[in-house]
Design a protein around this motif. Structure first.
Motif, PDB file in Angstrom:
ATOM      1  N   VAL A 142     -12.864 -15.128  11.598  1.00 32.15           N
ATOM      2  CA  VAL A 142     -12.468 -13.756  11.867  1.00 32.15           C
ATOM      3  C   VAL A 142     -11.748 -13.189  10.636  1.00 32.15           C
ATOM      4  O   VAL A 142     -11.122 -13.943   9.881  1.00 32.15           O
ATOM      5  CB  VAL A 142     -11.552 -13.707  13.119  1.00 32.15           C
ATOM      6  N   ARG A 143     -11.860 -11.901  10.454  1.00 29.48           N
ATOM      7  CA  ARG A 143     -11.101 -11.258   9.369  1.00 29.48           C
ATOM      8  C   ARG A 143      -9.607 -11.505   9.591  1.00 29.48           C
ATOM      9  O   ARG A 143      -9.152 -11.567  10.729  1.00 29.48           O
ATOM     10  CB  ARG A 143     -11.376  -9.762   9.328  1.00 29.48           C
ATOM     11  N   SER A 144      -8.876 -11.591   8.525  1.00 30.57           N
ATOM     12  CA  SER A 144      -7.443 -11.876   8.632  1.00 30.57           C
ATOM     13  C   SER A 144      -6.642 -10.684   9.151  1.00 30.57           C
ATOM     14  O   SER A 144      -5.550 -10.858   9.692  1.00 30.57           O
ATOM     15  CB  SER A 144      -6.888 -12.333   7.284  1.00 30.57           C
ATOM     16  N   VAL A 145      -7.183  -9.484   8.991  1.00 30.37           N
ATOM     17  CA  VAL A 145      -6.519  -8.277   9.470  1.00 30.37           C
ATOM     18  C   VAL A 145      -7.514  -7.501  10.331  1.00 30.37           C
ATOM     19  O   VAL A 145      -8.608  -7.152   9.869  1.00 30.37           O
ATOM     20  CB  VAL A 145      -6.011  -7.402   8.301  1.00 30.37           C
TER      21      VAL A 145
ATOM     22  N   LEU B 260      -7.448  -4.225  16.713  1.00 24.21           N
ATOM     23  CA  LEU B 260      -7.100  -5.157  17.788  1.00 24.21           C
ATOM     24  C   LEU B 260      -5.661  -5.650  17.740  1.00 24.21           C
ATOM     25  O   LEU B 260      -5.033  -5.833  18.781  1.00 24.21           O
ATOM     26  CB  LEU B 260      -8.039  -6.370  17.757  1.00 24.21           C
ATOM     27  N   PHE B 261      -5.150  -5.912  16.525  1.00 19.98           N
ATOM     28  CA  PHE B 261      -3.837  -6.546  16.384  1.00 19.98           C
ATOM     29  C   PHE B 261      -3.064  -5.930  15.230  1.00 19.98           C
ATOM     30  O   PHE B 261      -3.653  -5.521  14.239  1.00 19.98           O
ATOM     31  CB  PHE B 261      -3.980  -8.049  16.105  1.00 19.98           C
ATOM     32  N   GLU B 262      -1.767  -5.958  15.365  1.00 20.61           N
ATOM     33  CA  GLU B 262      -0.893  -5.536  14.279  1.00 20.61           C
ATOM     34  C   GLU B 262      -0.685  -6.706  13.329  1.00 20.61           C
ATOM     35  O   GLU B 262      -0.558  -7.848  13.757  1.00 20.61           O
ATOM     36  CB  GLU B 262       0.468  -5.136  14.858  1.00 20.61           C
ATOM     37  N   GLY B 263      -0.652  -6.429  12.066  1.00 20.48           N
ATOM     38  CA  GLY B 263      -0.342  -7.461  11.083  1.00 20.48           C
ATOM     39  C   GLY B 263      -1.507  -8.390  10.791  1.00 20.48           C
ATOM     40  O   GLY B 263      -2.636  -8.187  11.224  1.00 20.48           O
ATOM     41  N   ARG B 264      -1.182  -9.431  10.044  1.00 17.24           N
ATOM     42  CA  ARG B 264      -2.167 -10.422   9.612  1.00 17.24           C
ATOM     43  C   ARG B 264      -2.189 -11.589  10.603  1.00 17.24           C
ATOM     44  O   ARG B 264      -1.151 -12.055  11.060  1.00 17.24           O
ATOM     45  CB  ARG B 264      -1.785 -10.925   8.218  1.00 17.24           C
ATOM     46  N   LEU B 265      -3.390 -12.058  10.901  1.00 17.66           N
ATOM     47  CA  LEU B 265      -3.544 -13.226  11.772  1.00 17.66           C
ATOM     48  C   LEU B 265      -3.140 -14.498  11.028  1.00 17.66           C
ATOM     49  O   LEU B 265      -3.212 -14.559   9.807  1.00 17.66           O
ATOM     50  CB  LEU B 265      -5.000 -13.366  12.213  1.00 17.66           C
ATOM     51  N   GLN B 266      -2.778 -15.513  11.772  1.00 15.18           N
ATOM     52  CA  GLN B 266      -2.537 -16.818  11.168  1.00 15.18           C
ATOM     53  C   GLN B 266      -3.866 -17.349  10.642  1.00 15.18           C
ATOM     54  O   GLN B 266      -4.934 -16.969  11.105  1.00 15.18           O
ATOM     55  CB  GLN B 266      -1.946 -17.800  12.194  1.00 15.18           C
ATOM     56  N   ASP B 267      -3.789 -18.274   9.699  1.00 13.98           N
ATOM     57  CA  ASP B 267      -5.002 -18.833   9.101  1.00 13.98           C
ATOM     58  C   ASP B 267      -5.767 -19.719  10.072  1.00 13.98           C
ATOM     59  O   ASP B 267      -6.994 -19.688  10.120  1.00 13.98           O
ATOM     60  CB  ASP B 267      -4.641 -19.642   7.853  1.00 13.98           C
TER      61      ASP B 267
ATOM     62  N   VAL C  26     -11.327 -27.214  22.709  1.00  7.93           N
ATOM     63  CA  VAL C  26     -10.362 -26.508  21.877  1.00  7.93           C
ATOM     64  C   VAL C  26     -11.134 -25.515  21.008  1.00  7.93           C
ATOM     65  O   VAL C  26     -12.248 -25.794  20.568  1.00  7.93           O
ATOM     66  CB  VAL C  26      -9.526 -27.484  21.016  1.00  7.93           C
ATOM     67  N   GLN C  27     -10.555 -24.353  20.818  1.00  4.14           N
ATOM     68  CA  GLN C  27     -11.146 -23.333  19.956  1.00  4.14           C
ATOM     69  C   GLN C  27     -10.359 -23.261  18.664  1.00  4.14           C
ATOM     70  O   GLN C  27      -9.132 -23.368  18.668  1.00  4.14           O
ATOM     71  CB  GLN C  27     -11.114 -21.973  20.641  1.00  4.14           C
ATOM     72  N   LEU C  28     -11.068 -23.088  17.567  1.00  2.00           N
ATOM     73  CA  LEU C  28     -10.444 -22.757  16.290  1.00  2.00           C
ATOM     74  C   LEU C  28     -10.953 -21.391  15.876  1.00  2.00           C
ATOM     75  O   LEU C  28     -12.160 -21.181  15.748  1.00  2.00           O
ATOM     76  CB  LEU C  28     -10.797 -23.777  15.204  1.00  2.00           C
ATOM     77  N   GLU C  29     -10.040 -20.463  15.710  1.00  2.00           N
ATOM     78  CA  GLU C  29     -10.352 -19.163  15.134  1.00  2.00           C
ATOM     79  C   GLU C  29      -9.810 -19.226  13.716  1.00  2.00           C
ATOM     80  O   GLU C  29      -8.593 -19.316  13.504  1.00  2.00           O
ATOM     81  CB  GLU C  29      -9.685 -18.045  15.945  1.00  2.00           C
ATOM     82  N   LEU C  30     -10.684 -19.246  12.748  1.00  2.00           N
ATOM     83  CA  LEU C  30     -10.351 -19.478  11.349  1.00  2.00           C
ATOM     84  C   LEU C  30     -10.369 -18.166  10.577  1.00  2.00           C
ATOM     85  O   LEU C  30     -11.371 -17.435  10.609  1.00  2.00           O
ATOM     86  CB  LEU C  30     -11.383 -20.449  10.755  1.00  2.00           C
ATOM     87  N   SER C  31      -9.288 -17.883   9.888  1.00  2.00           N
ATOM     88  CA  SER C  31      -9.229 -16.673   9.075  1.00  2.00           C
ATOM     89  C   SER C  31     -10.220 -16.766   7.919  1.00  2.00           C
ATOM     90  O   SER C  31     -10.241 -17.746   7.176  1.00  2.00           O
ATOM     91  CB  SER C  31      -7.816 -16.490   8.520  1.00  2.00           C
ATOM     92  N   GLN C  32     -11.033 -15.729   7.776  1.00  2.00           N
ATOM     93  CA  GLN C  32     -12.009 -15.714   6.695  1.00  2.00           C
ATOM     94  C   GLN C  32     -11.342 -15.727   5.330  1.00  2.00           C
ATOM     95  O   GLN C  32     -11.932 -16.192   4.349  1.00  2.00           O
ATOM     96  CB  GLN C  32     -12.912 -14.493   6.839  1.00  2.00           C
ATOM     97  N   ALA C  33     -10.114 -15.273   5.246  1.00  2.00           N
ATOM     98  CA  ALA C  33      -9.400 -15.258   3.966  1.00  2.00           C
ATOM     99  C   ALA C  33      -9.167 -16.661   3.425  1.00  2.00           C
ATOM    100  O   ALA C  33      -8.853 -16.822   2.251  1.00  2.00           O
ATOM    101  CB  ALA C  33      -8.064 -14.533   4.116  1.00  2.00           C
ATOM    102  N   THR C  34      -9.352 -17.684   4.253  1.00  2.00           N
ATOM    103  CA  THR C  34      -9.150 -19.058   3.808  1.00  2.00           C
ATOM    104  C   THR C  34     -10.332 -19.626   3.043  1.00  2.00           C
ATOM    105  O   THR C  34     -10.211 -20.683   2.425  1.00  2.00           O
ATOM    106  CB  THR C  34      -8.853 -19.987   5.000  1.00  2.00           C
ATOM    107  N   TYR C  35     -11.485 -18.934   3.061  1.00  2.00           N
ATOM    108  CA  TYR C  35     -12.662 -19.498   2.399  1.00  2.00           C
ATOM    109  C   TYR C  35     -13.617 -18.469   1.772  1.00  2.00           C
ATOM    110  O   TYR C  35     -14.630 -18.854   1.189  1.00  2.00           O
ATOM    111  CB  TYR C  35     -13.450 -20.391   3.363  1.00  2.00           C
TER     112      TYR C  35
END
Length: 153
Positions: A34-37, A41-48, A104-113
């Motif tokens: 997912v995009r980091s921002v 949907l959400f305020e601020g930056r998501l966790q990685d 378990v789900q992992l939602e991974l910030s796209q900014a990490t890769y």
């Protein structure tokens, strides 16, 4: 629904049942990026690294703790458990620890890769740093299963 969604979920259910019948348990790792921002949907930056277990209902607590530990040990990434992403339909529906199916789900910030803006370039420098963490998550999942149930999944 009939052309894609139902056949897809029928296959997931079939595979989980097959694995559980063979080994006595099944592990489901539902990964997304997912995009980091996401201002809509959400305020601020998501966790990685966003792990989701439907507030502990889809996965054994000991396994959850180990996976959180893997994320927390890598200080370059932020992490959260059951934050904005608690696990989607797959995690909530198939995760049944009382039936020995742990999801378990992992939602991974796209900014990490990757670059999150066009042309959305893969970043080998970033991905190379992330890959050991993803490998450790999967290895931890499998090791827990072997320890808990005594057979591979």
């Amino acid at each position: 629904l009939d052309g894609i969604w139902r056949p897809y979920h029928a296959r997931i259910a079939h595979e989980l049942a097959r694995i559980r019948a063979r080994y006595g348990y099944a592990l489901l790792y539902d990964a997304h990026s997912v995009r980091s921002v996401l201002p809509r949907l959400f305020e601020g930056r998501l966790q990685d690294l966003c792990l989701g277990t439907n507030d502990g209902q889809s996965c054994d607590p000991e396994l959850t703790a180990r996976l959180v530990g893997v994320c927390a040990a890598e200080h370059r990434y932020s992490e959260i458990l059951d934050g904005r992403f608690k696990g989607g339909w797959i995690t909530r529906h198939y995760g049944q620890p009382h039936m020995h199916v742990h999801a378990v789900q992992l939602e991974l910030s796209q900014a990490t890769y990757m670059d999150e803006d066009p042309p959305w370039a893969w970043r080998e420098d970033l991905a190379a740093q992330l890959q050991p963490v993803l490998r450790a998550l999967l290895e931890t999942l499998l090791a827990w299963g072997r320890e808990r149930y005594g057979t591979p999944a």
